[in-house]
Design a protein around this motif. Structure first.
Motif, mmCIF file in Angstrom:
data_model
loop_
_atom_site.group_PDB
_atom_site.id
_atom_site.type_symbol
_atom_site.label_atom_id
_atom_site.label_comp_id
_atom_site.label_asym_id
_atom_site.label_seq_id
_atom_site.Cartn_x
_atom_site.Cartn_y
_atom_site.Cartn_z
ATOM 1 N N GLN A 1 0.827 -1.217 0.000
ATOM 2 C CA GLN A 1 0.000 0.000 0.000
ATOM 3 C C GLN A 1 0.859 1.263 0.000
ATOM 4 O OE1 GLN A 1 -3.654 0.317 2.396
ATOM 5 N NE2 GLN A 1 -2.722 2.036 3.466
ATOM 6 N N GLY A 2 1.966 1.234 0.765
ATOM 7 C CA GLY A 2 2.843 2.404 0.844
ATOM 8 C C GLY A 2 3.441 2.729 -0.523
ATOM 9 N N GLU A 3 3.993 1.704 -1.151
ATOM 10 C CA GLU A 3 4.602 1.858 -2.478
ATOM 11 C C GLU A 3 3.579 2.415 -3.477
ATOM 12 O OE1 GLU A 3 5.752 -2.079 -3.514
ATOM 13 O OE2 GLU A 3 6.985 -1.471 -5.223
ATOM 14 N N PHE A 4 2.380 1.863 -3.422
ATOM 15 C CA PHE A 4 1.302 2.261 -4.329
ATOM 16 C C PHE A 4 0.934 3.744 -4.115
ATOM 17 C CE2 PHE A 4 -3.380 2.730 -4.755
ATOM 18 C CZ PHE A 4 -3.521 2.486 -6.108
ATOM 19 N N LEU A 5 0.714 4.126 -2.861
ATOM 20 C CA LEU A 5 0.273 5.496 -2.580
ATOM 21 C C LEU A 5 1.366 6.514 -2.899
ATOM 22 C CD1 LEU A 5 -1.643 4.975 0.801
ATOM 23 C CD2 LEU A 5 -2.637 5.327 -1.470
ATOM 24 N N GLY B 1 1.271 12.727 10.235
ATOM 25 C CA GLY B 1 0.946 11.492 10.967
ATOM 26 C C GLY B 1 0.085 10.549 10.129
ATOM 27 N N GLU B 2 -0.847 11.132 9.394
ATOM 28 C CA GLU B 2 -1.726 10.304 8.550
ATOM 29 C C GLU B 2 -0.940 9.638 7.419
ATOM 30 O OE1 GLU B 2 -5.661 13.166 9.295
ATOM 31 O OE2 GLU B 2 -4.787 13.031 7.284
ATOM 32 N N VAL B 3 -0.027 10.399 6.837
ATOM 33 C CA VAL B 3 0.809 9.849 5.761
ATOM 34 C C VAL B 3 1.618 8.676 6.300
ATOM 35 C CG1 VAL B 3 2.809 10.330 4.273
ATOM 36 C CG2 VAL B 3 0.920 11.963 4.395
ATOM 37 N N GLU B 4 2.210 8.855 7.476
ATOM 38 C CA GLU B 4 2.973 7.783 8.132
ATOM 39 C C GLU B 4 2.115 6.539 8.308
ATOM 40 O OE1 GLU B 4 5.993 7.405 10.470
ATOM 41 O OE2 GLU B 4 6.690 8.468 8.676
ATOM 42 N N ARG B 5 0.938 6.772 8.865
ATOM 43 C CA ARG B 5 0.039 5.658 9.168
ATOM 44 C C ARG B 5 -0.299 4.867 7.900
ATOM 45 N NH1 ARG B 5 -4.598 5.185 13.060
ATOM 46 N NH2 ARG B 5 -4.976 2.947 12.937
ATOM 47 N N LEU B 6 -0.573 5.583 6.818
ATOM 48 C CA LEU B 6 -0.989 4.914 5.578
ATOM 49 C C LEU B 6 0.160 4.225 4.862
ATOM 50 C CD1 LEU B 6 -3.376 7.605 3.989
ATOM 51 C CD2 LEU B 6 -4.030 5.449 5.083
ATOM 52 N N ALA B 7 1.370 4.836 4.935
ATOM 53 C CA ALA B 7 2.417 4.396 4.004
ATOM 54 C C ALA B 7 3.690 3.855 4.649
ATOM 55 C CB ALA B 7 2.774 5.555 3.067
ATOM 56 N N MET C 1 0.759 0.726 7.919
ATOM 57 C CA MET C 1 -0.059 -0.008 6.935
ATOM 58 C C MET C 1 0.667 -0.220 5.605
ATOM 59 S SD MET C 1 -3.694 1.957 7.549
ATOM 60 C CE MET C 1 -4.841 0.720 6.970
ATOM 61 N N GLY C 2 1.855 0.365 5.462
ATOM 62 C CA GLY C 2 2.523 0.422 4.158
ATOM 63 C C GLY C 2 2.868 -0.910 3.534
ATOM 64 N N ASP C 3 3.306 -1.881 4.350
ATOM 65 C CA ASP C 3 3.721 -3.189 3.806
ATOM 66 C C ASP C 3 2.679 -4.280 4.037
ATOM 67 O OD1 ASP C 3 6.062 -2.155 2.914
ATOM 68 O OD2 ASP C 3 7.258 -2.832 4.623
ATOM 69 N N LEU C 4 2.077 -4.272 5.202
ATOM 70 C CA LEU C 4 1.109 -5.319 5.536
ATOM 71 C C LEU C 4 -0.072 -5.271 4.564
ATOM 72 C CD1 LEU C 4 0.143 -7.566 7.402
ATOM 73 C CD2 LEU C 4 -0.854 -5.834 8.889
ATOM 74 N N PHE C 5 -0.499 -4.073 4.231
ATOM 75 C CA PHE C 5 -1.597 -3.923 3.272
ATOM 76 C C PHE C 5 -1.036 -3.967 1.862
ATOM 77 C CE2 PHE C 5 -5.561 -2.968 5.504
ATOM 78 C CZ PHE C 5 -5.088 -2.968 6.798
ATOM 79 N N LYS C 6 -1.746 -4.704 0.995
ATOM 80 C CA LYS C 6 -1.270 -4.888 -0.367
ATOM 81 C C LYS C 6 -2.350 -4.478 -1.356
ATOM 82 C CE LYS C 6 2.246 -8.018 0.883
ATOM 83 N NZ LYS C 6 2.048 -7.908 2.308
ATOM 84 N N VAL C 7 -1.893 -4.161 -2.571
ATOM 85 C CA VAL C 7 -2.814 -3.679 -3.594
ATOM 86 C C VAL C 7 -2.726 -4.589 -4.815
ATOM 87 C CG1 VAL C 7 -3.543 -1.672 -4.918
ATOM 88 C CG2 VAL C 7 -2.271 -1.346 -2.784
ATOM 89 N N LEU C 8 -3.865 -5.142 -5.184
ATOM 90 C CA LEU C 8 -3.939 -6.014 -6.357
ATOM 91 C C LEU C 8 -4.766 -5.299 -7.424
ATOM 92 C CD1 LEU C 8 -3.470 -8.962 -7.505
ATOM 93 C CD2 LEU C 8 -5.786 -9.441 -6.729
#
Ligand code: SAH
Length: 370
Positions: A307-311, A337-343, A348-355
């Motif tokens: 998710q981090g890479e994607f965003l 702080g929000e950017v950190e949290r998401l990416a 959330m940056g690695d655990l969350f993935k985008v297909l």
């Protein structure tokens, strides 16, 4: 687990009665009842999201998330030949925040916004009402569906699903004496509380990659038949109608043994068997299996991104800078702080993935070289 804890869950008595009359429930049936029972299912009655709820999702963390997804959809629309009409579909929209943020960004691109008719696939009547309120004024032409089967077939589909596939029931198997036995929920010795047991059903070794055959005694393997079937159905639609699908979730890219079923209540991990219907139950998504399901359509999945890479590739930092300009120090700190949290990698940056999935002819940034 105390009896008191179970007695406060209205579903517990029903599940106990079911087990007493028909025998242990598969993890799949248990999870389906806990989440989707029309009367007592978690999504039917609870207010799960946000600080006062049980968990917080990316669109609820920051408007930046929905804005980036909106930017991706605008790109996917253009890459699909900018159809004059398409259906903008969200699966499991929660409070409707993501769709609202997408549509707000879309106002900046008239050719996208005018062509889009919003569709929300949601089983919970309660959440539908919340979604309607969130979208008030932003999507007067929105339509709601119980399942994807009723989505229109007359135009391309651009589909987003954030933390949707993780909410679908899974099956679990436990490795015992060289066999994968279906994991079930039965009654503990006290006749009141629940425990996991190995059921009569089995997973055939022939269906498995060889590396899964030497799993240690007691290992757990998960399958996601519902998620895979749904993905295959959507991919078949995309192959016929055109469009693209973006699925964001926490999960893994390669099938492996492991127990990922978890329960959350008030932002705390609790036992999966405690208070059925009162906690959120989720399982990590097997993206390898989802991509394989799409390939039967046949449709090609793109390489999986974090998710981090994607965003970041979509311009998260630039947009955050823009949003923070002219704001107070406090607001800028909040946005950082929000950017950190998401990416961030440890958030959330690695655990969350985008297909991402689309016909081969559609170049999808940042997945394909465009
Ligand atoms: N996407 C939202 C909410 C995620 S929670 C967010 O990111 O905040 C999962 C959502 O999927 C809830 O809205 C739930 O009611 C919905 N849902 C669960 N199972 C579903 C199903 N089988 N069909 C449609 N919606 C479902």
């Amino acid at each position: 687990m105390s009896e008191g804890g179970q007695d406060e869950a209205p579903l517990a008595a029903r599940i106990r009665a079911l087990i007493e009359t028909a025998g242990p429930l598969s993890v799949f049936d248990y999870m389906a009842l806990c989440l989707a029972d029309p009367q007592h299912g978690y999504y039917m009655r609870a207010e799960p999201f946000g600080a006062g709820g049980d968990f917080i999702t990316a669109p609820e963390v920051s408007q930046l998330f929905g804005e980036m997804i909106g930017a991706w959809l605008v790109h996917a629309h253009a890459a699909s030949g900018a159809p004059k009409k398409f259906h903008l579909v969200e699966l499991g929209p929660g409070r409707g925040t993501l769709m609202a943020d997408i549509l707000r960004v879309a106002r900046l691109r008239a050719e996208f916004r005018v062509a889009a008719s919003p569709h929300l696939v949601e089983t919970s009547p309660r959440l539908r009402e919340i979604q309607k309120a969130t979208l008030d004024g932003e999507a007067t032409n929105a339509q709601w569906h119980d399942t994807v089967a009723t989505l229109p077939g007359d135009a391309p589909l651009l589909i987003v699903a954030n933390e949707f596939f993780d909410a679908l029931p899974i099956r679990q198997y436990v490795r015992l004496q060289g066999r994968w036995r279906e994991r079930c929920v039965g009654l503990a010795d006290d006749g009141q509380s629940f425990r996991f047991i190995a059921g009569a059903g089995e997973l055939e070794d022939a269906d498995l990659a060889p590396r899964l055959l030497d799993a240690p005694e007691g290992a757990i393997l998960e399958t996601q038949p519902l998620a895979n079937a749904l993905m295959q159905e959507l991919a078949t639609r995309l192959a016929a109608q055109g469009g693209a699908l973006l699925a964001i979730d926490y999960g893994y890219g390669r099938t492996a043994a492991g127990d990922t079923l978890q329960a959350l209540r008030g932002h705390q991990h609790v036992s999966v068997l405690e208070a059925p219907g009162l906690c959120d139950l989720t399982a990590h998504v097997n993206f390898e299996a989802l991509a394989r399901a799409a390939s039967f359509a046949p449709l090609r999945s793109r390489r999986l991104l974090g998710q981090g890479e994607f965003l970041l590739a979509l311009g998260l930092l630039e947009r955050a800078g823009q949003l923070g300009a002219d704001k107070s120090e406090d607001d800028q700190e909040r946005i950082r702080g929000e950017v950190e949290r998401l990416a961030a990698h440890d958030q959330m940056g690695d655990l969350f993935k985008v297909l991402a999935i689309a016909p081969d002819t559609v170049p999808l940034m940042p997945f394909d070289p465009v």
